[in-house]
Design an enzyme around this catalytic site. Structure first.
Site, short mmCIF file in Angstrom:
data_model
loop_
_atom_site.label_atom_id
_atom_site.label_comp_id
_atom_site.label_asym_id
_atom_site.label_seq_id
_atom_site.Cartn_x
_atom_site.Cartn_y
_atom_site.Cartn_z
N SER A 137 -20.42 -68.11 18.64
CA SER A 137 -19.62 -67.23 19.50
C SER A 137 -18.13 -67.31 19.20
O SER A 137 -17.61 -68.37 18.84
CB SER A 137 -19.84 -67.61 20.98
OG SER A 137 -21.18 -67.45 21.36
N HIS A 181 -21.82 -67.57 28.90
CA HIS A 181 -22.91 -68.43 28.42
C HIS A 181 -23.13 -69.64 29.32
O HIS A 181 -24.28 -70.02 29.58
CB HIS A 181 -22.63 -68.86 26.98
CG HIS A 181 -22.79 -67.76 25.99
ND1 HIS A 181 -23.99 -67.15 25.75
CD2 HIS A 181 -21.88 -67.14 25.17
CE1 HIS A 181 -23.84 -66.20 24.82
NE2 HIS A 181 -22.57 -66.18 24.47
#
Length: 417
Positions: A296, A344
């Protein structure tokens, strides 16, 4: 006889629709809205809804703003009616008094949106309508109550029960593939060859959520790389000429790009359900997968560093700075400063590893000096991690990331040496 009855009925309906349409065209937009709200016939309601949506599509920005002003201020709740019906319900609780109270609490604009949504294709048009509204709200904050209503309706219309998870691959319709190129928001897809490298190889997957009323429009999609081990660079994942592996030989699924596609659905969460569904499906299809991670971006890192009053943050190792930011960079409400981290961690993932020079693109350098992070989705720990994050604002991280963060000199500016 039934055939001829149906034929006559169809001819009559079409003529009736045409007459209604001609009549509707002569009305002002507020008159159309009032007529649609008071309509009880299926044919007349559909005709009015079509006319109103077609008219909106042809409006200028100023006309759209005026339409939103009308919806906000003229189709508002009546506060006196709310208070009056609430008192009646408190005095005599029952089906009738509760129905009256519930009706008074709902602004007419919600029912207007529902009635507009009764015709084919209307859902997508209403999503576009909210996109227009969001673009106007900065200069017109009085429109915010209208957005609350749109968001309330969309949360119901687009809940998980209505969404369909579909795999997207190199054989998917060209119209869908074009939209994947256009909507990719994390790592730009520069060409059809670039898209082919992401969709065609045996070790690549892509999944998207679709809604039955917007069947050709992805709402959100995730790109997945199947690898051996946890990757530390997006360049390696996307490299031209890399050697693909067989999907059955992979032990790790890497979610390296998640893109929301519809600006008009901002604030309606799909990502949590998408990742969990994809993890479940991949686990069934490929039992050899034991690790599920992201690779990410860290979009808020450099912005946070620029505003941090910490002398020690100047000139230190990018990897350590990123680890410290992910664990300690917080907003005033105690939640992580980084939006991707909030997403997340809120899903139950943990900060697994941080990698320097993982995204050497112009955007990667601008956001985080090229640093990226793996969030680990440990299926046995997701619920526990989620509870810690939501309930205690605890950022769960690996020992390696904690050690990196602890190595950062956090002496404040002006503090004694």
């Amino acid at each position: 006889m039934s055939y001829f009855s149906g034929l006559i009925s169809t001819i009559f309906e079409r003529r009736y629709q045409k007459a209604l349409s001609n009549e509707a065209d002569a009305r002002t937009t507020p008159q159309l809205c009032e007529a649609l709200l008071s309509s009880h016939g299926e044919v007349s309601g559909a005709t009015l809804a079509h006319t109103l949506l077609d008219r909106y599509a042809g409006m200028s920005p100023a006309e759209k703003a005026a339409f939103f002003q009308y919806m906000t201020h003229e189709l508002e709740i009546d506060p006196d009616a709310v208070v009056r019906t609430l008192e009646a319900y408190k005095t005599k609780p029952g089906k009738g008094t509760y129905r009256a109270f519930a009706t008074a609490c709902e602004p007419k604009r919600q029912e207007l949106a529902r009635r507009m949504n009764q015709v084919p294709g209307a859902t997508g048009q209403l999503v576009q309508m909210r996109k227009d509204l969001l673009g106007l709200m900065k200069d017109h904050p009085d429109l915010e109550p209208l957005d609350v209503d749109f968001r309330h309706l969309f949360a119901s219309w687009f809940n998980r029960g209505f969404l369909v998870l579909r795999p997207i691959d190199w054989t998917s319709p060209a119209g869908i593939l074009e939209k994947i190129i256009a909507y990719e928001a994390v790592h730009e897809i520069g060409s059809w060859d670039d898209l082919r490298r992401r969709l065609k190889p045996s070790d690549r997957r892509c999944f998207g959520f679709f809604h039955p009323s917007m069947a050709d429009e992805p709402l959100i999609f995730v790109e997945v790389a199947l690898t051996k081990g946890v990757p530390s660079s997006v360049q390696d994942l996307l490299a031209d000429g890399r050697e693909a592996i067989e999907a059955e030989d992979a032990d790790t699924a890497v979610f390296y790009s998640i893109s929301n596609c519809q600006a008009g659905l901002a604030g309606i969460s799909f990502g949590n359900s998408l990742i969990k569904q994809v993890v479940s499906d991949l686990s069934k299809d490929l039992p050899g997968l034991t690790t599920f991670v992201t690779l990410s971006p860290i979009p808020g890192l450099n912005k946070w560093l620029a505003g941090a009053e910490l002398e020690g943050l100047k000139g230190q190792d990018n990897q350590a700075l990123a680890a410290h930011y992910l664990l300690e960079g917080k907003r005033s409400d105690g939640m992580p400063f980084d939006p991707v981290a909030r997403f997340h961690l809120g899903n139950g993932a943990m900060v697994h590893a941080v990698h320097a020079d993982a995204d050497t693109s112009k955007n990667g350098r601008k956001q985080s000096n090229g640093t990226m992070v793996n969030y680990l989705y440990d299926l046995s720990q997701i619920s526990q991690n989620h509870e810690k994050f939501v309930g205690e604002q605890t950022v769960v991280a690996s020992a390696a990331v904690k050690a990196l963060s602890a190595s950062v000199n956090t002496k404040r500016l002006g503090e004694a040496k």
